[in-house]
Scaffold this active site. Structure first.
Site, PDB file in Angstrom:
ATOM      1  N   ASN A  15       0.807  -1.230   0.000  1.00 23.30           N
ATOM      2  CA  ASN A  15       0.000   0.000   0.000  1.00 23.30           C
ATOM      3  C   ASN A  15       0.835   1.272   0.000  1.00 23.30           C
ATOM      4  O   ASN A  15       0.306   2.356   0.224  1.00 23.30           O
ATOM      5  CB  ASN A  15      -0.957   0.006   1.202  1.00 23.30           C
ATOM      6  CG  ASN A  15      -0.222  -0.069   2.538  1.00 23.30           C
ATOM      7  OD1 ASN A  15       1.008  -0.149   2.585  1.00 23.30           O
ATOM      8  ND2 ASN A  15      -0.970  -0.040   3.625  1.00 23.30           N
ATOM      9  N   HIS A  16       2.129   1.158  -0.282  1.00 23.40           N
ATOM     10  CA  HIS A  16       2.971   2.355  -0.333  1.00 23.40           C
ATOM     11  C   HIS A  16       2.715   3.113  -1.637  1.00 23.40           C
ATOM     12  O   HIS A  16       2.488   2.508  -2.688  1.00 23.40           O
ATOM     13  CB  HIS A  16       4.436   1.969  -0.207  1.00 23.40           C
ATOM     14  CG  HIS A  16       4.769   1.396   1.151  1.00 23.40           C
ATOM     15  ND1 HIS A  16       5.987   0.820   1.437  1.00 23.40           N
ATOM     16  CD2 HIS A  16       4.043   1.310   2.292  1.00 23.40           C
ATOM     17  CE1 HIS A  16       5.999   0.409   2.696  1.00 23.40           C
ATOM     18  NE2 HIS A  16       4.822   0.703   3.233  1.00 23.40           N
ATOM     19  N   PHE A  17       2.784   4.441  -1.554  1.00 26.36           N
ATOM     20  CA  PHE A  17       2.440   5.239  -2.724  1.00 26.36           C
ATOM     21  C   PHE A  17       3.122   6.594  -2.683  1.00 26.36           C
ATOM     22  O   PHE A  17       3.578   7.061  -1.634  1.00 26.36           O
ATOM     23  CB  PHE A  17       0.923   5.444  -2.817  1.00 26.36           C
ATOM     24  CG  PHE A  17       0.335   6.260  -1.692  1.00 26.36           C
ATOM     25  CD1 PHE A  17       0.439   7.652  -1.670  1.00 26.36           C
ATOM     26  CD2 PHE A  17      -0.326   5.647  -0.642  1.00 26.36           C
ATOM     27  CE1 PHE A  17      -0.092   8.413  -0.629  1.00 26.36           C
ATOM     28  CE2 PHE A  17      -0.865   6.401   0.409  1.00 26.36           C
ATOM     29  CZ  PHE A  17      -0.746   7.775   0.407  1.00 26.36           C
TER      30      PHE A  17
ATOM     31  N   HIS B 270      -4.873   5.383  10.966  1.00 24.48           N
ATOM     32  CA  HIS B 270      -3.752   5.685  10.060  1.00 24.48           C
ATOM     33  C   HIS B 270      -4.189   5.673   8.614  1.00 24.48           C
ATOM     34  O   HIS B 270      -3.372   5.881   7.715  1.00 24.48           O
ATOM     35  CB  HIS B 270      -2.617   4.684  10.279  1.00 24.48           C
ATOM     36  CG  HIS B 270      -2.777   3.365   9.579  1.00 24.48           C
ATOM     37  ND1 HIS B 270      -3.905   2.592   9.687  1.00 24.48           N
ATOM     38  CD2 HIS B 270      -1.920   2.682   8.756  1.00 24.48           C
ATOM     39  CE1 HIS B 270      -3.749   1.490   8.976  1.00 24.48           C
ATOM     40  NE2 HIS B 270      -2.566   1.521   8.392  1.00 24.48           N
TER      41      HIS B 270
ATOM     42  N   ALA C 108      -7.715   4.147   5.874  1.00 23.83           N
ATOM     43  CA  ALA C 108      -9.075   3.640   5.724  1.00 23.83           C
ATOM     44  C   ALA C 108      -9.260   2.266   6.360  1.00 23.83           C
ATOM     45  O   ALA C 108     -10.294   1.978   6.944  1.00 23.83           O
ATOM     46  CB  ALA C 108      -9.452   3.583   4.247  1.00 23.83           C
ATOM     47  N   GLY C 109      -8.270   1.387   6.250  1.00 24.78           N
ATOM     48  CA  GLY C 109      -8.394   0.041   6.801  1.00 24.78           C
ATOM     49  C   GLY C 109      -8.998  -0.928   5.799  1.00 24.78           C
ATOM     50  O   GLY C 109      -9.986  -0.613   5.127  1.00 24.78           O
TER      51      GLY C 109
ATOM     52  N   SER D 224      -7.626  11.920   0.892  1.00 27.69           N
ATOM     53  CA  SER D 224      -6.811  11.901   2.103  1.00 27.69           C
ATOM     54  C   SER D 224      -7.097  13.180   2.880  1.00 27.69           C
ATOM     55  O   SER D 224      -7.675  14.135   2.338  1.00 27.69           O
ATOM     56  CB  SER D 224      -5.320  11.814   1.756  1.00 27.69           C
ATOM     57  OG  SER D 224      -5.026  10.610   1.071  1.00 27.69           O
TER      58      SER D 224
ATOM     59  N   PRO E   4      -4.208   9.231   5.354  1.00 27.20           N
ATOM     60  CA  PRO E   4      -4.325   8.987   3.917  1.00 27.20           C
ATOM     61  C   PRO E   4      -5.494   8.073   3.584  1.00 27.20           C
ATOM     62  O   PRO E   4      -5.886   7.223   4.383  1.00 27.20           O
ATOM     63  CB  PRO E   4      -2.997   8.299   3.586  1.00 27.20           C
ATOM     64  CG  PRO E   4      -2.656   7.561   4.841  1.00 27.20           C
ATOM     65  CD  PRO E   4      -3.139   8.438   5.970  1.00 27.20           C
TER      66      PRO E   4
END
EC number: 6.5.1.8
Length: 384
Positions: A146-148, A309, A311-312, A292, A285
């Site tokens: 999930n890094h962006f 941190h 949306a989950g 975000s 985010p």
């Protein structure tokens, strides 16, 4: 917030729905012999290893590696620029293309070692020392999952840059090593904590506990430096393409760490796994394709001054790949007018917005934890 009082400690929940696997993990936390006060579950809560992601735990006398997680120091960095959507629109693809070419993603690293004073002050902890050489090639890399890196617009049409990444292989090495060590020590000492809970702990005042804390703190520094390096690359690219480009103060928050803090009149070790300290300016985010938020933390005492941190997840990565077609994700991004840059799109469904909770609902559920200040809509994204 609702409260569950079926266990040794209360469980305070800001989420409307909690999957049973995550709630079972929360019950384990509430019955942990070293847990104190209560367990707090943020609105983005979902199942993790040992402790649910989106969980906040206070302990006394011990630290739990699995309550921090494998990407120690993972977090988000954001900055507002002086550019507007009109300034950037025709040059957006060029910017994102150069970002993708300049910042390694996925399992890729730099071909040459990177330089930072951080490498000269590494703690004398074996698991850190063993990874230092590799880390010189990993500094300034995005990673996967999930890094962006996103180019975003606020409600006044100003451009923001946001990126999400962590401590790369440092975090996983530290988490795996010290969790194994905690399991061994707990079994030798006859700890009452069931092994299947995956919540083995280290005494804070032991050599092992002190070494874990030193390694964790170094991972936090490395993660922040990693984000700073990447942001500088993005800003340099923007300066080369956009005349008169300038930006303001950079915000940076961690969401996988533990820290000694005072709550309810006592010093406790607060573990935030997929949760942010909601004091001062906070970044929350969204998932890929969703908004975000820049917020002001309200330091709610019952949440241990924490908030979500992000949306989950509502789907695991494997489930998302099975249920959501790659083509539908790409079409969804196109329909939203969002440029997607990702080297390998075969796993793009893992991070699509349909695999996550609705971020606006999450923000509604935590309006007593943060005050929303800026809403940011994505224009383009580089995904790991």
């Amino acid at each position: 917030m609702r409260e569950i009082n079926t266990e040794k400690l209360p469980i305070k929940v800001w989420a409307r729905l909690v999957e049973e696997e995550a709630m079972e993990q929360a019950r384990h936390l509430a019955n942990h012999p070293h847990a104190r006060f209560h367990i707090a579950l943020m609105p983005d809560v979902h199942q993790g290893y040992g402790m649910p992601i989106g969980g906040v735990l206070a302990t006394e006398g011990v630290i739990i590696p699995n309550a921090v997680g494998v990407d120690v120091g993972c977090g988000v960095r954001a900055v507002k620029t002086n550019q507007t959507v009109e300034d950037v629109r025709s040059k957006l693809r060029n910017i994102l293309n150069q970002v993708q070419r300049s910042i390694p993603t996925g399992f890729n690293h730099h071909k040459k070692p990177q330089h930072s004073p951080l490498f000269d002050r590494a703690p004398d902890v074996p698991v850190i020392r063993e990874e230092l050489k590799n880390a010189r090639y990993q500094l300034g890399t995005l990673g996967g999952g999930n890094h962006f890196i996103e180019i975003q617009r606020d409600d006044r049409d100003f451009i923001w840059i946001m990126l999400h990444s962590g401590s790369r292989n440092f975090g996983k090495k530290v988490a795996d090593y010290y969790n194994r060590l905690a399991v061994q020590l707990n079994e030798r000492s006859g700890s009452p904590i069931p092994r299947e809970w995956q919540l083995a702990c280290l005494p804070v005042d032991s050599k092992e506990g002190q070494n874990y804390l030193a390694a964790m703190e170094y991972c936090l520094e490395f993660a922040r430096e990693n984000r700073r390096h990447m942001m500088n690359v993005v800003l340099d690219i923007c300066r080369s393409i956009l005349p008169g480009f300038a930006c303001g103060k950079q915000l940076d928050v961690h969401h996988n760490y533990a820290a000694m803090e005072k709550h309810f009149g006592r010093q406790v070790m607060v573990h935030r796994k997929g949760a942010v300290r909601a004091v001062g300016e906070v970044i929350v985010p969204g998932s890929m394709g969703s908004p975000s938020y820049i917020c002001r933390g309200l330091a709610h005492p019952e949440s241990f001054s924490s908030c979500s941190h992000g949306a989950g997840r509502v789907m695991g990565r494997n489930e998302a790949r099975r249920r959501i077609a790659v083509e539908s994700v790409i079409k969804d991004m196109q329909s939203l007018g969002i440029e997607l840059f990702k080297a390998r799109k075969g796993d793009v469904a893992e991070e699509c917005r349909q695999a996550y909770k609705n971020i606006d609902q999450v923000m509604e559920d935590q309006k007593d934890l943060v005050e929303m200040k800026v809403r940011l809509q994505p224009l383009g994204v580089v995904k790991g």
